[in-house]
Structures are given as C-alpha cells and as structure tokens.
Design a protein around this motif. Structure first.
Motif, PDB file in Angstrom:
ATOM      1  N   SER A  92     -68.766  11.102   6.953  1.00  0.00           N
ATOM      2  CA  SER A  92     -69.643   9.926   6.983  1.00  0.00           C
ATOM      3  C   SER A  92     -70.953  10.245   7.694  1.00  0.00           C
ATOM      4  O   SER A  92     -72.026   9.814   7.267  1.00  0.00           O
ATOM      5  N   TYR A  93     -70.874  11.016   8.768  1.00  0.00           N
ATOM      6  CA  TYR A  93     -72.093  11.392   9.502  1.00  0.00           C
ATOM      7  C   TYR A  93     -73.025  12.191   8.597  1.00  0.00           C
ATOM      8  O   TYR A  93     -74.237  11.965   8.579  1.00  0.00           O
ATOM      9  N   SER A 102     -61.968  10.825  16.051  1.00  0.00           N
ATOM     10  CA  SER A 102     -62.734   9.594  15.855  1.00  0.00           C
ATOM     11  C   SER A 102     -62.304   8.536  16.869  1.00  0.00           C
ATOM     12  O   SER A 102     -63.143   7.817  17.432  1.00  0.00           O
ATOM     13  N   ILE A 115     -69.286  -1.182  11.461  1.00  0.00           N
ATOM     14  CA  ILE A 115     -69.022   0.090  10.791  1.00  0.00           C
ATOM     15  C   ILE A 115     -67.916  -0.095   9.772  1.00  0.00           C
ATOM     16  O   ILE A 115     -66.793  -0.466  10.120  1.00  0.00           O
ATOM     17  N   ARG A 141     -64.566  -4.756  16.592  1.00  0.00           N
ATOM     18  CA  ARG A 141     -64.734  -3.711  15.594  1.00  0.00           C
ATOM     19  C   ARG A 141     -65.935  -2.835  15.949  1.00  0.00           C
ATOM     20  O   ARG A 141     -66.934  -3.305  16.496  1.00  0.00           O
ATOM     21  N   SER A 142     -65.820  -1.545  15.636  1.00  0.00           N
ATOM     22  CA  SER A 142     -66.914  -0.611  15.924  1.00  0.00           C
ATOM     23  C   SER A 142     -68.192  -1.051  15.222  1.00  0.00           C
ATOM     24  O   SER A 142     -68.162  -1.496  14.069  1.00  0.00           O
ATOM     25  N   TYR A 150     -70.705  12.511  18.185  1.00  0.00           N
ATOM     26  CA  TYR A 150     -69.554  11.965  17.462  1.00  0.00           C
ATOM     27  C   TYR A 150     -68.927  13.006  16.529  1.00  0.00           C
ATOM     28  O   TYR A 150     -67.716  13.250  16.612  1.00  0.00           O
ATOM     29  N   GLU A 178     -67.981   4.339   6.348  1.00  0.00           N
ATOM     30  CA  GLU A 178     -68.873   4.907   7.349  1.00  0.00           C
ATOM     31  C   GLU A 178     -68.132   5.497   8.546  1.00  0.00           C
ATOM     32  O   GLU A 178     -68.758   5.994   9.479  1.00  0.00           O
ATOM     33  N   ASN A 179     -66.800   5.450   8.496  1.00  0.00           N
ATOM     34  CA  ASN A 179     -66.009   5.884   9.643  1.00  0.00           C
ATOM     35  C   ASN A 179     -65.125   7.094   9.311  1.00  0.00           C
ATOM     36  O   ASN A 179     -64.191   7.387  10.046  1.00  0.00           O
TER      37      ASN A 179
END
Length: 273
Positions: free
Chosen positions: A75-76, A14, A65, A55-56, A94, A69-70
């Motif tokens: 999460s995907y 990640s 995010i 932040r993402s 990702y 969600e990370n």
C-alpha cells in the motif's frame, strides 16, 4: 513455512506500528487520569483510545485508512508514500518496521523451524522491535511489554528451549542487577541518571530468554553500537551532549543478534584465546 512466517511478520509489523504510535499515548492518558483522581479533579475528557479503536486514520486530515490502504509495504508503494486524501507524506518508518518484522520472522522460522524455539523467537523479535521504536520516540520501555517478555522467557526455558531454567533465572537477575549497579554508580558519581529503569527490565528479559551466558555479548554489542551511534549523532547531526540517547534500541538489537548468532560469536571469541 518460512514464507508464511514472513507474511505473518509483515502483518504483525503493521500492528506493531499501531502499538508504537498508540501505546505511549495510552500510557500518558492513564497517568493524567490518575493525577486528576489524586487531586480530586474530574478525569480529562478525551477520545477513547485503545490499540483497536478508533480506526487508523491520517494524523493530518483524519482520513480513515481503508483495507486496501493498509496492506503492508504494498500500500505504501502504491500510494507513493502519501495519504490518498490530502497527499501528506507518510513516514517511511511504517514500511521499514513491516519489512524488518517480515524478514526477521521468516529468518526465525528458517533457523529454528516450526518448534517452540521458532514460535518463541517470533514473540521475542516482535517485542524487541516494538520496544526499540517506542524507546527511540519517547525514551520509554513500557512494563506492559518488558515484564511479559521476562516471564515468557522463563516459561519457555522450563524445558530448556534456549537455555536451562537455572541459566534463565540467573540471567534475569544478572541482567537486571548489572544495569542497576551501573545506574546507581553513575548517579552517585555524577548526581545524574544515566539510564531509565526500563533498561534494567529489558536486559533482564533478554537474560531470561537466552540465559546469563549471552549477557556479556549483549552488553558489549549494545554498548559498542550505542557509543558509535551516539558519537555520530553528536559529531554529524549536532545532537546536543545533554540530550539523552535511548539505550533500549541497542539492547534490543544486541538481543536479537545473541538469539540468532550468540553461541557462534561467543565460541569464535573464546577460540581467539
């Protein structure tokens, strides 16, 4: 330990996605600032960008995010590959990077154990993954990754972790010089640059980790895969002949193959003769 290494690999995967996306942008901003300074102009204003900040967020709508969600891969799948705010499709790259990092990390510890060789293999794999995708996107192989890998390989081999120190030093020099010679031979013959200087440093790093004995296998495997993929892109994807194809991903893939199975493949090849 294999399972823990795989979980760690997912989490690092990640972070690798962040590095792949941000490091080239950070390099570009640094170059622009240096050019502005040389011209005596004020530095171009831009939002501060590091690997940790900001932040993402979704590049389409700016949605931040959340921690939920990370979570790597899960999460995907839970979001069905779309942003929770604007429903824009999230690239499948990702979870692919996360999965590759997790699988290879788990295999590294299963293969080498919780030893210096195992820990080093994790760093090598993560570096190769990061460089591969950055080069694929931008045709850049950042010195901030290739050079620490080179020195890290030499330091690990002080005690002969993967090769004796003499083989590692010769491997670093031979890896760099072999592609340097190819580069200049091609340039003198055609007037064009056939590869970037980052490829020299990447092969030098692989030589520093695995020793000069693994360089022939690495060059052969990367060239074969690169040629097959290049021909496939030209024939089936209508990839223009004048559009450069990055060589770094194939070198990195060959380096990982040599790390795990290089000695076995070399012994089988020599056994044929």
């Amino acid at each position: 330990m294999t399972a823990l290494a795989a979980i760690l690999g997912l989490m690092v995967g990640s972070f690798i996605n962040v590095v792949i996306h941000r490091l080239p942008k950070m390099m570009e901003r640094s170059w622009m600032a240096e050019c502005a300074e040389l011209r005596g102009e004020p530095h171009p204003l831009a939002e501060k960008l590091t690997l940790a900040m900001p932040r993402s967020r979704c590049p389409h709508c700016g949605h931040g995010i959340s921690a939920f969600e990370n979570i790597p891969i899960l999460s995907y799948l839970a979001l069905r590959g779309r942003c929770s705010a604007c429903r824009t499709r999230i690239s499948p790259r990702y979870p692919i990077v996360e999965a590759l990092s997790g699988l290879l990390s788990g295999y590294a510890i299963w293969r080498f154990g919780t030893s210096w060789a195992g820990m080093g293999a994790l760093l090598f794999i993560w570096g190769m993954l990061t460089l591969s995708f950055i080069d694929f996107d931008t045709q850049l192989l950042p010195d901030s990754i290739t050079l620490p890998l080179l020195w890290g390989g030499l330091l690990l081999n002080l005690d002969g972790t993967y090769a004796d120190i003499k083989s590692a030093v010769v491997g670093a020099a031979a890896g760099y010089l072999s592609l340097w010679i190819v580069y200049w031979s091609f340039k003198l013959a055609t007037g064009k640059e056939g590869m970037g200087h980052g490829d020299f440093k990447l092969l030098a790093a692989i030589g520093a980790w695995l020793g000069w004995q693994m360089l022939p296998l690495t060059i052969l495997a990367s060239s074969l895969v690169g040629a097959l993929v290049g021909v496939g892109l030209i024939v089936y994807a209508r990839h223009g002949r004048n559009i450069p194809i990055p060589f770094g991903p194939y070198l990195a893939a060959a380096g990982v193959i040599a790390l795990f199975w290089g000695k076995t493949l070399t012994q089988h090849y020599l056994g044929l003769f």
